[in-house]
Design a protein around this motif. Structure first.
Motif, PDB file in Angstrom:
ATOM      1  N   ALA A  63      14.197 -33.918   4.054  1.00  6.47           N
ATOM      2  CA  ALA A  63      13.686 -32.585   4.394  1.00  6.47           C
ATOM      3  C   ALA A  63      14.102 -31.563   3.338  1.00  6.47           C
ATOM      4  N   GLU A  64      15.354 -31.646   2.867  1.00  3.34           N
ATOM      5  CA  GLU A  64      15.818 -30.731   1.820  1.00  3.34           C
ATOM      6  C   GLU A  64      15.047 -30.953   0.524  1.00  3.34           C
ATOM      7  N   ILE A  65      14.800 -32.210   0.173  1.00  2.80           N
ATOM      8  CA  ILE A  65      14.053 -32.518  -1.055  1.00  2.80           C
ATOM      9  C   ILE A  65      12.632 -31.961  -0.952  1.00  2.80           C
ATOM     10  N   ASN A  66      11.999 -32.119   0.201  1.00  2.66           N
ATOM     11  CA  ASN A  66      10.641 -31.581   0.374  1.00  2.66           C
ATOM     12  C   ASN A  66      10.622 -30.060   0.267  1.00  2.66           C
ATOM     13  N   GLN A  67      11.680 -29.411   0.737  1.00  2.00           N
ATOM     14  CA  GLN A  67      11.785 -27.961   0.622  1.00  2.00           C
ATOM     15  C   GLN A  67      11.910 -27.551  -0.846  1.00  2.00           C
ATOM     16  N   VAL A  68      12.713 -28.286  -1.612  1.00  2.00           N
ATOM     17  CA  VAL A  68      12.871 -28.002  -3.043  1.00  2.00           C
ATOM     18  C   VAL A  68      11.551 -28.236  -3.777  1.00  2.00           C
ATOM     19  N   ILE A  69      10.859 -29.319  -3.438  1.00  2.00           N
ATOM     20  CA  ILE A  69       9.580 -29.619  -4.086  1.00  2.00           C
ATOM     21  C   ILE A  69       8.578 -28.497  -3.817  1.00  2.00           C
ATOM     22  N   ALA A  70       8.520 -28.032  -2.592  1.00  2.00           N
ATOM     23  CA  ALA A  70       7.592 -26.937  -2.257  1.00  2.00           C
ATOM     24  C   ALA A  70       7.924 -25.681  -3.060  1.00  2.00           C
ATOM     25  N   ASP A 111      19.729 -31.501 -12.080  1.00  2.00           N
ATOM     26  CA  ASP A 111      20.360 -32.119 -13.239  1.00  2.00           C
ATOM     27  C   ASP A 111      19.328 -32.356 -14.334  1.00  2.00           C
ATOM     28  N   ARG A 112      19.692 -32.070 -15.555  1.00  3.52           N
ATOM     29  CA  ARG A 112      18.763 -32.203 -16.679  1.00  3.52           C
ATOM     30  C   ARG A 112      18.309 -33.642 -16.874  1.00  3.52           C
ATOM     31  N   ARG A 113      19.130 -34.620 -16.461  1.00  2.64           N
ATOM     32  CA  ARG A 113      18.768 -36.029 -16.642  1.00  2.64           C
ATOM     33  C   ARG A 113      17.656 -36.457 -15.696  1.00  2.64           C
ATOM     34  N   LYS A 114      17.372 -35.651 -14.678  1.00  2.00           N
ATOM     35  CA  LYS A 114      16.309 -35.980 -13.736  1.00  2.00           C
ATOM     36  C   LYS A 114      14.968 -35.384 -14.152  1.00  2.00           C
ATOM     37  N   ASP A 119       5.776 -35.160 -23.524  1.00  2.00           N
ATOM     38  CA  ASP A 119       5.562 -35.031 -24.967  1.00  2.00           C
ATOM     39  C   ASP A 119       6.375 -33.855 -25.495  1.00  2.00           C
ATOM     40  N   ASP A 120       6.552 -33.812 -26.814  1.00  2.00           N
ATOM     41  CA  ASP A 120       7.332 -32.744 -27.426  1.00  2.00           C
ATOM     42  C   ASP A 120       6.643 -31.396 -27.230  1.00  2.00           C
ATOM     43  N   VAL A 121       7.440 -30.409 -26.866  1.00  2.00           N
ATOM     44  CA  VAL A 121       6.919 -29.064 -26.660  1.00  2.00           C
ATOM     45  C   VAL A 121       7.346 -28.239 -27.870  1.00  2.00           C
ATOM     46  N   LYS A 122       6.403 -28.012 -28.773  1.00  2.00           N
ATOM     47  CA  LYS A 122       6.726 -27.305 -30.006  1.00  2.00           C
ATOM     48  C   LYS A 122       5.839 -26.087 -30.231  1.00  2.00           C
ATOM     49  N   GLU A 123       4.983 -25.768 -29.247  1.00  2.00           N
ATOM     50  CA  GLU A 123       4.108 -24.617 -29.357  1.00  2.00           C
ATOM     51  C   GLU A 123       4.092 -23.856 -28.041  1.00  2.00           C
ATOM     52  N   LEU A 124       3.622 -22.610 -28.096  1.00  2.00           N
ATOM     53  CA  LEU A 124       3.485 -21.815 -26.883  1.00  2.00           C
ATOM     54  C   LEU A 124       2.373 -22.383 -26.016  1.00  2.00           C
ATOM     55  N   GLY A 125       2.496 -22.225 -24.694  1.00  2.00           N
ATOM     56  CA  GLY A 125       1.429 -22.680 -23.809  1.00  2.00           C
ATOM     57  C   GLY A 125       1.943 -23.249 -22.496  1.00  2.00           C
ATOM     58  N   GLN A 126       1.017 -23.836 -21.744  1.00  2.00           N
ATOM     59  CA  GLN A 126       1.320 -24.436 -20.444  1.00  2.00           C
ATOM     60  C   GLN A 126       1.612 -25.930 -20.611  1.00  2.00           C
ATOM     61  N   TYR A 127       2.626 -26.410 -19.896  1.00  2.00           N
ATOM     62  CA  TYR A 127       3.003 -27.819 -19.968  1.00  2.00           C
ATOM     63  C   TYR A 127       3.418 -28.306 -18.592  1.00  2.00           C
ATOM     64  N   LYS A 128       3.551 -29.615 -18.472  1.00  2.00           N
ATOM     65  CA  LYS A 128       4.016 -30.233 -17.234  1.00  2.00           C
ATOM     66  C   LYS A 128       5.207 -31.123 -17.545  1.00  2.00           C
ATOM     67  N   ALA A 129       6.149 -31.152 -16.597  1.00  7.75           N
ATOM     68  CA  ALA A 129       7.288 -32.056 -16.672  1.00  7.75           C
ATOM     69  C   ALA A 129       7.394 -32.732 -15.304  1.00  7.75           C
ATOM     70  N   SER A 130       8.086 -33.847 -15.244  1.00  8.06           N
ATOM     71  CA  SER A 130       8.272 -34.498 -13.943  1.00  8.06           C
ATOM     72  C   SER A 130       9.756 -34.491 -13.597  1.00  8.06           C
ATOM     73  N   ASN A 135      14.973 -42.465  -5.074  1.00  9.00           N
ATOM     74  CA  ASN A 135      14.288 -43.128  -3.961  1.00  9.00           C
ATOM     75  C   ASN A 135      12.769 -43.080  -4.114  1.00  9.00           C
ATOM     76  N   GLY A 136      12.290 -43.046  -5.351  1.00  8.55           N
ATOM     77  CA  GLY A 136      10.849 -43.038  -5.592  1.00  8.55           C
ATOM     78  C   GLY A 136      10.176 -41.706  -5.369  1.00  8.55           C
ATOM     79  N   ILE A 137      10.934 -40.641  -5.210  1.00  8.58           N
ATOM     80  CA  ILE A 137      10.359 -39.315  -4.973  1.00  8.58           C
ATOM     81  C   ILE A 137      10.353 -38.547  -6.290  1.00  8.58           C
ATOM     82  N   THR A 138       9.150 -38.251  -6.775  1.00  2.41           N
ATOM     83  CA  THR A 138       9.006 -37.460  -7.989  1.00  2.41           C
ATOM     84  C   THR A 138       7.989 -36.351  -7.740  1.00  2.41           C
ATOM     85  N   THR A 139       8.064 -35.331  -8.563  1.00  4.66           N
ATOM     86  CA  THR A 139       7.100 -34.237  -8.473  1.00  4.66           C
ATOM     87  C   THR A 139       6.788 -33.704  -9.862  1.00  4.66           C
ATOM     88  N   GLU A 140       5.613 -33.121  -9.975  1.00  4.25           N
ATOM     89  CA  GLU A 140       5.206 -32.484 -11.227  1.00  4.25           C
ATOM     90  C   GLU A 140       5.687 -31.040 -11.209  1.00  4.25           C
TER      91      GLU A 140
END
Length: 148
Positions: A63-70, A111-114, A119-130, A135-140
């Motif tokens: 439940a806490e993880i889902n709250q953070v994801i939201a 944590d930064r390791r998560k 891809d390398d971000v070397k220019e201004l703009g919009q990007y996505k990270a995961s 436990n198999g729970i990831t988010t964009e």
């Protein structure tokens, strides 16, 4: 003979698991080495209680993880970077910078390791990270790199 494993045993099972083994293996190895206990009614009752407590903890954590994801998906995180005249960033954006921006803008410590940037971000703009919560729970995670 049925035994309840106290800790993980190779080629047999994991902790808090009910397994059937031969009598000699249980009496001469598993029980004396404190790898298992006999599956008596009282020990089975304790096992059920442990499993209930573990399930409650997992549900609360989920439940806490889902709250953070939201909260993370509400809007893009803005990262400031120094740029040259052509719009290229000096250096690149790292997971540590994203982690700090999440802490400052969203109020969550991740944590930064998560955090992984595809891809390398070397220019201004919009990007996505995961972000991997385990436990198999990831988010964009959307982030925007803007000039300082």
């Amino acid at each position: 003979m049925q035994v309840i494993l106290i800790q993980d045993v190779d080629n047999l099972g994991g902790a808090n698991e009910l397994v059937t083994v031969k009598n000699g293996y249980a009496r001469n190895y598993l029980i004396p080495q404190k790898f298992a206990v006999e599956a008596s009614p009282s020990n089975l009752k304790q096992l059920n209680e442990k499993l209930k407590v573990k399930k409650k903890k997992e549900d609360k954590m989920l439940a806490e993880i889902n709250q953070v994801i939201a909260k993370l998906q509400e809007g893009a995180i803005k990262l400031g970077a120094k740029t040259g005249t052509s719009g290229k960033i000096f250096g690149s954006i790292t997971a540590l910078q994203i982690s700090r921006a999440i802490r400052e803008q969203k109020g969550y410590e991740i944590d930064r390791r998560k955090i992984s940037i595809p891809d390398d971000v070397k220019e201004l703009g919009q990007y996505k990270a995961s972000v991997d919560f385990g436990n198999g729970i990831t988010t964009e995670l959307d982030f925007e790199v803007v000039a300082e």
